[in-house]
Design a protein around this motif. Structure first.
Motif, mmCIF file in Angstrom:
data_model
loop_
_atom_site.group_PDB
_atom_site.id
_atom_site.type_symbol
_atom_site.label_atom_id
_atom_site.label_comp_id
_atom_site.label_asym_id
_atom_site.label_seq_id
_atom_site.Cartn_x
_atom_site.Cartn_y
_atom_site.Cartn_z
ATOM 1 N N ALA A 1 4.668 4.096 2.562
ATOM 2 C CA ALA A 1 4.364 2.795 1.972
ATOM 3 C C ALA A 1 4.413 1.723 3.052
ATOM 4 O O ALA A 1 5.106 1.866 4.057
ATOM 5 C CB ALA A 1 5.360 2.463 0.861
ATOM 6 N N GLY A 2 3.682 0.663 2.834
ATOM 7 C CA GLY A 2 3.665 -0.444 3.782
ATOM 8 C C GLY A 2 3.265 -1.735 3.099
ATOM 9 O O GLY A 2 2.901 -1.756 1.925
ATOM 10 N N TYR A 3 3.327 -2.808 3.833
ATOM 11 C CA TYR A 3 2.990 -4.129 3.313
ATOM 12 C C TYR A 3 2.357 -4.940 4.421
ATOM 13 O O TYR A 3 2.413 -4.568 5.590
ATOM 14 C CB TYR A 3 4.242 -4.842 2.793
ATOM 15 C CG TYR A 3 5.265 -5.109 3.877
ATOM 16 C CD1 TYR A 3 5.301 -6.327 4.536
ATOM 17 C CD2 TYR A 3 6.169 -4.119 4.263
ATOM 18 C CE1 TYR A 3 6.222 -6.567 5.542
ATOM 19 C CE2 TYR A 3 7.095 -4.351 5.267
ATOM 20 C CZ TYR A 3 7.114 -5.567 5.901
ATOM 21 O OH TYR A 3 8.018 -5.801 6.902
ATOM 22 N N VAL B 1 2.540 -3.283 8.039
ATOM 23 C CA VAL B 1 3.779 -2.736 8.582
ATOM 24 C C VAL B 1 4.301 -1.672 7.628
ATOM 25 O O VAL B 1 4.316 -1.881 6.409
ATOM 26 C CB VAL B 1 4.850 -3.851 8.725
ATOM 27 C CG1 VAL B 1 6.122 -3.296 9.320
ATOM 28 C CG2 VAL B 1 4.323 -5.005 9.536
ATOM 29 N N ALA B 2 4.745 -0.538 8.164
ATOM 30 C CA ALA B 2 5.401 0.483 7.344
ATOM 31 C C ALA B 2 6.741 -0.056 6.847
ATOM 32 O O ALA B 2 7.396 -0.844 7.530
ATOM 33 C CB ALA B 2 5.605 1.764 8.152
ATOM 34 N N LEU B 3 7.167 0.366 5.664
ATOM 35 C CA LEU B 3 8.416 -0.132 5.089
ATOM 36 C C LEU B 3 9.626 0.132 5.973
ATOM 37 O O LEU B 3 10.560 -0.652 5.995
ATOM 38 C CB LEU B 3 8.658 0.488 3.708
ATOM 39 C CG LEU B 3 7.883 -0.115 2.556
ATOM 40 C CD1 LEU B 3 8.222 0.601 1.264
ATOM 41 C CD2 LEU B 3 8.141 -1.593 2.433
ATOM 42 N N ASP B 4 9.605 1.222 6.704
ATOM 43 C CA ASP B 4 10.768 1.581 7.523
ATOM 44 C C ASP B 4 10.663 1.082 8.969
ATOM 45 O O ASP B 4 11.440 1.495 9.821
ATOM 46 C CB ASP B 4 10.983 3.089 7.505
ATOM 47 C CG ASP B 4 9.778 3.863 8.011
ATOM 48 O OD1 ASP B 4 8.719 3.258 8.213
ATOM 49 O OD2 ASP B 4 9.902 5.080 8.187
ATOM 50 N N ASP C 1 0.837 -1.191 0.000
ATOM 51 C CA ASP C 1 0.000 0.000 0.000
ATOM 52 C C ASP C 1 0.873 1.243 0.000
ATOM 53 O O ASP C 1 1.901 1.291 0.689
ATOM 54 C CB ASP C 1 -0.891 -0.025 1.250
ATOM 55 C CG ASP C 1 -1.961 1.043 1.228
ATOM 56 O OD1 ASP C 1 -2.337 1.494 0.133
ATOM 57 O OD2 ASP C 1 -2.431 1.408 2.306
ATOM 58 N N VAL C 2 0.478 2.251 -0.787
ATOM 59 C CA VAL C 2 1.174 3.540 -0.820
ATOM 60 C C VAL C 2 0.126 4.628 -0.662
ATOM 61 O O VAL C 2 -0.932 4.578 -1.282
ATOM 62 C CB VAL C 2 1.936 3.741 -2.145
ATOM 63 C CG1 VAL C 2 2.582 5.111 -2.189
ATOM 64 C CG2 VAL C 2 2.978 2.662 -2.338
#
Length: 68
Positions: free
Chosen positions: A28-30, A49-52, A14-15
């Motif tokens: 962004a996240g997944y 979860v956020a990418l970072d 997701d963005v």
């Protein structure tokens, strides 16, 4: 992916963007989601979860989609 009758699972990415100080910021996240068909509607559970972030610092979202 179909798991059993009335149940499925899916991965997602997701963005999203939002305005910030005259510009735009993006995040962004997944994650992984599940949907179950129940007698009262479709029950959903998503873990994102956020990418970072660490995979252990995600968020859980619950929803119920039903007609009436």
């Amino acid at each position: 992916y179909g798991l059993a009758a009335g149940a499925r699972a899916y991965p997602f990415f997701d963005v999203g963007g939002y305005p910030d100080r005259g510009g735009w910021r993006f995040a962004a996240g997944y994650g992984l989601g599940f949907r179950w068909q129940t007698r009262v509607g479709v029950l959903g559970v998503d873990y994102g979860v956020a990418l970072d972030e660490s995979p252990l610092r995600g968020k859980i979202h619950l929803n119920l989609a039903a007609g009436f």
